[in-house]
Scaffold this motif. Sequence first.
Motif, PDB file in Angstrom:
ATOM      1  N   LEU A 351       0.733  -1.153   0.009  1.00 23.94           N
ATOM      2  CA  LEU A 351       0.026  -0.154   0.028  1.00 23.94           C
ATOM      3  C   LEU A 351       0.872   1.138  -0.090  1.00 23.94           C
ATOM      4  CD1 LEU A 351      -2.904  -1.084   2.625  1.00 23.94           C
ATOM      5  CD2 LEU A 351      -2.986  -0.740   0.117  1.00 23.94           C
ATOM      6  N   LEU A 352       1.917   1.211   0.635  1.00 25.67           N
ATOM      7  CA  LEU A 352       3.008   2.201   0.754  1.00 25.67           C
ATOM      8  C   LEU A 352       3.580   2.709  -0.750  1.00 25.67           C
ATOM      9  CD1 LEU A 352       4.570   4.379   2.051  1.00 25.67           C
ATOM     10  CD2 LEU A 352       6.511   2.622   2.231  1.00 25.67           C
ATOM     11  N   PHE A 353       3.847   1.461  -1.655  1.00 21.50           N
ATOM     12  CA  PHE A 353       4.171   1.670  -2.762  1.00 21.50           C
ATOM     13  C   PHE A 353       3.010   2.292  -3.834  1.00 21.50           C
ATOM     14  CE2 PHE A 353       7.212  -2.116  -1.952  1.00 21.50           C
ATOM     15  CZ  PHE A 353       8.130  -1.385  -1.402  1.00 21.50           C
ATOM     16  N   ASN A 354       1.765   1.591  -3.488  1.00 17.19           N
ATOM     17  CA  ASN A 354       0.543   1.884  -4.140  1.00 17.19           C
ATOM     18  C   ASN A 354       0.637   3.330  -4.134  1.00 17.19           C
ATOM     19  OD1 ASN A 354      -2.126   3.315  -3.315  1.00 17.19           O
ATOM     20  ND2 ASN A 354      -2.646   1.647  -4.709  1.00 17.19           N
ATOM     21  N   ASN A 355       0.801   4.318  -2.736  1.00 14.95           N
ATOM     22  CA  ASN A 355       0.730   5.532  -2.632  1.00 14.95           C
ATOM     23  C   ASN A 355       1.865   6.355  -3.499  1.00 14.95           C
ATOM     24  OD1 ASN A 355      -0.665   6.624   0.427  1.00 14.95           O
ATOM     25  ND2 ASN A 355      -1.432   4.884  -0.873  1.00 14.95           N
ATOM     26  N   ILE A 356       2.996   5.823  -3.300  1.00 14.46           N
ATOM     27  CA  ILE A 356       4.329   6.420  -4.071  1.00 14.46           C
ATOM     28  C   ILE A 356       3.849   6.499  -5.339  1.00 14.46           C
ATOM     29  CG2 ILE A 356       6.496   6.402  -4.507  1.00 14.46           C
ATOM     30  CD1 ILE A 356       7.031   5.123  -1.679  1.00 14.46           C
ATOM     31  N   LEU A 357       3.589   5.411  -6.030  1.00  8.75           N
ATOM     32  CA  LEU A 357       3.278   5.676  -7.647  1.00  8.75           C
ATOM     33  C   LEU A 357       2.003   6.269  -7.761  1.00  8.75           C
ATOM     34  CD1 LEU A 357       4.036   1.570  -8.195  1.00  8.75           C
ATOM     35  CD2 LEU A 357       5.240   3.560  -8.943  1.00  8.75           C
ATOM     36  N   LEU A 358       1.112   6.297  -7.214  1.00  7.08           N
ATOM     37  CA  LEU A 358      -0.132   7.391  -7.410  1.00  7.08           C
ATOM     38  C   LEU A 358       0.166   8.758  -7.280  1.00  7.08           C
ATOM     39  CD1 LEU A 358      -3.024   4.964  -5.805  1.00  7.08           C
ATOM     40  CD2 LEU A 358      -2.711   5.878  -8.052  1.00  7.08           C
ATOM     41  N   VAL A 359       0.921   8.913  -6.561  1.00  5.81           N
ATOM     42  CA  VAL A 359       1.341  10.555  -6.230  1.00  5.81           C
ATOM     43  C   VAL A 359       2.264  10.847  -7.258  1.00  5.81           C
ATOM     44  CG1 VAL A 359       2.843  12.214  -4.681  1.00  5.81           C
ATOM     45  CG2 VAL A 359       1.039  10.543  -3.752  1.00  5.81           C
ATOM     46  N   ILE A 360       3.212   9.994  -7.661  1.00  2.00           N
ATOM     47  CA  ILE A 360       4.287  10.323  -9.004  1.00  2.00           C
ATOM     48  C   ILE A 360       3.524  10.466 -10.138  1.00  2.00           C
ATOM     49  CG2 ILE A 360       6.060   9.316 -10.308  1.00  2.00           C
ATOM     50  CD1 ILE A 360       7.146   7.820  -7.877  1.00  2.00           C
ATOM     51  N   ALA A 361       2.376   9.553 -10.186  1.00  2.00           N
ATOM     52  CA  ALA A 361       1.676   9.742 -11.686  1.00  2.00           C
ATOM     53  C   ALA A 361       0.813  11.080 -11.461  1.00  2.00           C
ATOM     54  CB  ALA A 361       0.514   8.645 -11.641  1.00  2.00           C
ATOM     55  N   ALA A 362       0.349  11.616 -10.152  1.00  4.33           N
ATOM     56  CA  ALA A 362      -0.401  12.782 -10.098  1.00  4.33           C
ATOM     57  C   ALA A 362       0.465  13.961 -10.415  1.00  4.33           C
ATOM     58  CB  ALA A 362      -0.969  12.825  -8.793  1.00  4.33           C
ATOM     59  N   ALA A 363       1.896  13.670  -9.864  1.00  2.00           N
ATOM     60  CA  ALA A 363       2.838  14.846 -10.035  1.00  2.00           C
ATOM     61  C   ALA A 363       3.251  14.988 -11.626  1.00  2.00           C
ATOM     62  CB  ALA A 363       4.192  14.498  -9.180  1.00  2.00           C
ATOM     63  N   THR A 364       3.239  13.905 -12.102  1.00  2.00           N
ATOM     64  CA  THR A 364       3.410  13.847 -13.525  1.00  2.00           C
ATOM     65  C   THR A 364       2.431  14.580 -14.476  1.00  2.00           C
ATOM     66  OG1 THR A 364       4.523  11.570 -13.541  1.00  2.00           O
ATOM     67  CG2 THR A 364       3.868  12.203 -15.626  1.00  2.00           C
ATOM     68  N   VAL A 365       1.083  14.347 -14.260  1.00  2.00           N
ATOM     69  CA  VAL A 365       0.151  15.244 -14.746  1.00  2.00           C
ATOM     70  C   VAL A 365       0.129  16.426 -14.398  1.00  2.00           C
ATOM     71  CG1 VAL A 365      -2.274  15.153 -15.173  1.00  2.00           C
ATOM     72  CG2 VAL A 365      -1.374  12.951 -14.660  1.00  2.00           C
ATOM     73  N   PHE A 366       0.580  16.813 -13.041  1.00  2.00           N
ATOM     74  CA  PHE A 366       0.427  18.191 -12.938  1.00  2.00           C
ATOM     75  C   PHE A 366       1.749  18.998 -13.419  1.00  2.00           C
ATOM     76  CE2 PHE A 366       2.508  21.456  -9.922  1.00  2.00           C
ATOM     77  CZ  PHE A 366       1.283  22.146  -9.483  1.00  2.00           C
ATOM     78  N   ALA A 367       2.772  18.336 -13.427  1.00  2.00           N
ATOM     79  CA  ALA A 367       3.840  18.768 -14.242  1.00  2.00           C
ATOM     80  C   ALA A 367       3.598  19.165 -15.788  1.00  2.00           C
ATOM     81  CB  ALA A 367       5.133  18.160 -14.249  1.00  2.00           C
ATOM     82  N   GLY A 368       2.904  18.357 -16.394  1.00  2.00           N
ATOM     83  CA  GLY A 368       2.430  18.476 -17.734  1.00  2.00           C
ATOM     84  C   GLY A 368       1.401  19.578 -18.057  1.00  2.00           C
ATOM     85  N   THR A 369       0.498  19.560 -17.033  1.00  2.00           N
ATOM     86  CA  THR A 369      -0.607  20.395 -17.209  1.00  2.00           C
ATOM     87  C   THR A 369      -0.123  21.761 -16.930  1.00  2.00           C
ATOM     88  OG1 THR A 369      -2.113  18.919 -16.337  1.00  2.00           O
ATOM     89  CG2 THR A 369      -2.830  21.026 -16.059  1.00  2.00           C
TER      90      THR A 369
END
Length: 652
Positions: A351-369
Amino acid sequence: MLPELGHFALILALLLAALQAFFGIAGPMLGRDRWIAAVTPAVAGQFVMIGTSVACLITSFVGNDFSVAYIAENSNSALPLFYRVSAMWGAHEGSLLLWIFILSCWTVAVTIGSSRLPPRFAARVLGVLGVVSFGFLLFTLATSNPFNRLDPAAPDGRDLNPVLQDPALAIHPPILYTGYVGFAVAFAFACAAMLEGRLDQNWARWTRPWTTAAWAFLSCGIALGSWWAYYELGWGGYWFWDPVENASFMPWLVGTALIHSLAVTDKRGLFKSWTLLLAILAFSLSLLGTFLVRSGVLVSVHSFAADPTRGIFILVFLIVMIGGALTLYAWRAPLLKSQAGFELGARESFLLFNNILLVIAAATVFAGTMAPLISDSLGLGTLSVGAPYFNPTFMLSMLPLMALLSVGIHTSWKRGRLGDKKRMLLTTLVVAAVLACGLAFGIYSKGRVLTPVGAAVGIWIILTSLVDPIDRLRRKLSLPRAVVGMTIAHIGIGIFVLALTTVESFTVEHDVSLAKGGMTTVGAYEFRFVGVKAIEGPNYDGVGGTVVVTRHGAPLTVLYPQKRQYWVQHSVTTEAAIEMHYGSNVLVALGEDLGAGKWSVRIQVRPLVNLVWLAAFIMAVGGGIAASDRRYRLARTAEAPVMSGAAGEGAG
């Protein structure tokens, strides 16, 4: 006098929101029980006043009161009744009022659902929601009043934006906003817990159903918006990485991480400070989405044309709310310590890995937006960020996340021992790989390099999600709603991965010019263009095409795409004709009149694309079932520890 009544009701709602915020926060702080008791009447009164305001605006729309500027700009006497009602949230002012009304509904629901919570904690939650409501009511009355009058009244309205005259988009905003605004509840619970200094496992348990319900609504809202874009905008795509699409997707990603982090905090008393931060971040991204849509900094089919002063107000409000929450977090987070541990292969790790990967994905979308906005504001020129950036970078975090999901749901808390689950995981993986290869190279006869990988991951998630429930049923054990909901949501994710892989790998698309009687072949289908004829609707006219479709020479269907021109705004829209056959969506859209009887025509064959939206709704259903588990409404029997300024909290 309905507009004046609606305006006055909003003013009263603002005053009641101020009282709700003051009594809800100051009452517990000063130990004033009467102030705490006054919070509930303030919530009820605010709900009634905002509901009255909404009813007045809708009634004015239905009655074609073009003396109201907002109605004159977004309606017309020829507009069908259904769209006159939905026009209430068709532009900035009305959609903001809808936002506030949905917040009041959430607040009433929390008030009803908090009967088993400690009164002081419940008052703090409602107080924080009162602050949020006060800010948006003030914003509405100061810059975005939907009841402003025209003098003299307009003889008729300018009509609702034609692309909004669609059933899916009429119900899309209320559902999307319900998800957006729902994260305010998780934010309020987090702030209340920090104010009270009581961040135990009970707090996480009480927060879980509200967060899951908000996530479910947001899932539905995003899916509806994608479905609408697919058939209404004429280009046949279901996700464009549009900045406004991303604005709703980012809180969904962080909300998904929050749901799983809350599970760890509830079960094991871990990740408390991280869970608080995710609750703040999810609501922050919801406010950021509101800013992007309403500030005028974006050009998007989804955004509202708004002046920069409104954006400044929202930005200031965002800074105040999130800055205050982060200040509380900086004060309380260092005191949150736990002595509990877990092994690397335990469920907590997954679940910790789940959180880290989801936050990385959100950060990726945030950076591109945000990159184009930052580039433009710094005078670095125009920067375009689209699918070539988003697709590969997003997949870098999503592929390992999906693979870990299948294993993680079968691990144990605290100890990382799979035991007899290893054989099951290997068996289901082999079955998934065989089925994926059969799909990629058997059914569709071709595929990209990653096609069988993506399909195998999706099928593996589905198979592994079914193992535990089937085993429980076989042994005649009970299935709690939380387990049923989790299983359904994970099956939805597996279906989504499988559908997305299939769509991206096997879609066939042609843009052709066809004269009357002309033919073209796309995949296994033949298309004959019969021609066009004039059409007329309640507030538009245009042309409708007729396309005869056959498959391997056998008659299949007749499609009728349209080009509509709306009378008032003189806007042209493309109405694609879509039917599903043999698991694939066959889409035909009329383009431009090329003269000499020729028309440009877009033809697509997208296999399993309907499963993309079905999967999102399956996930939402799973979330709704999980949120309804009555165990979330019960407190743990152990006394909740209260933080002091000197020592942190135990494991809980």
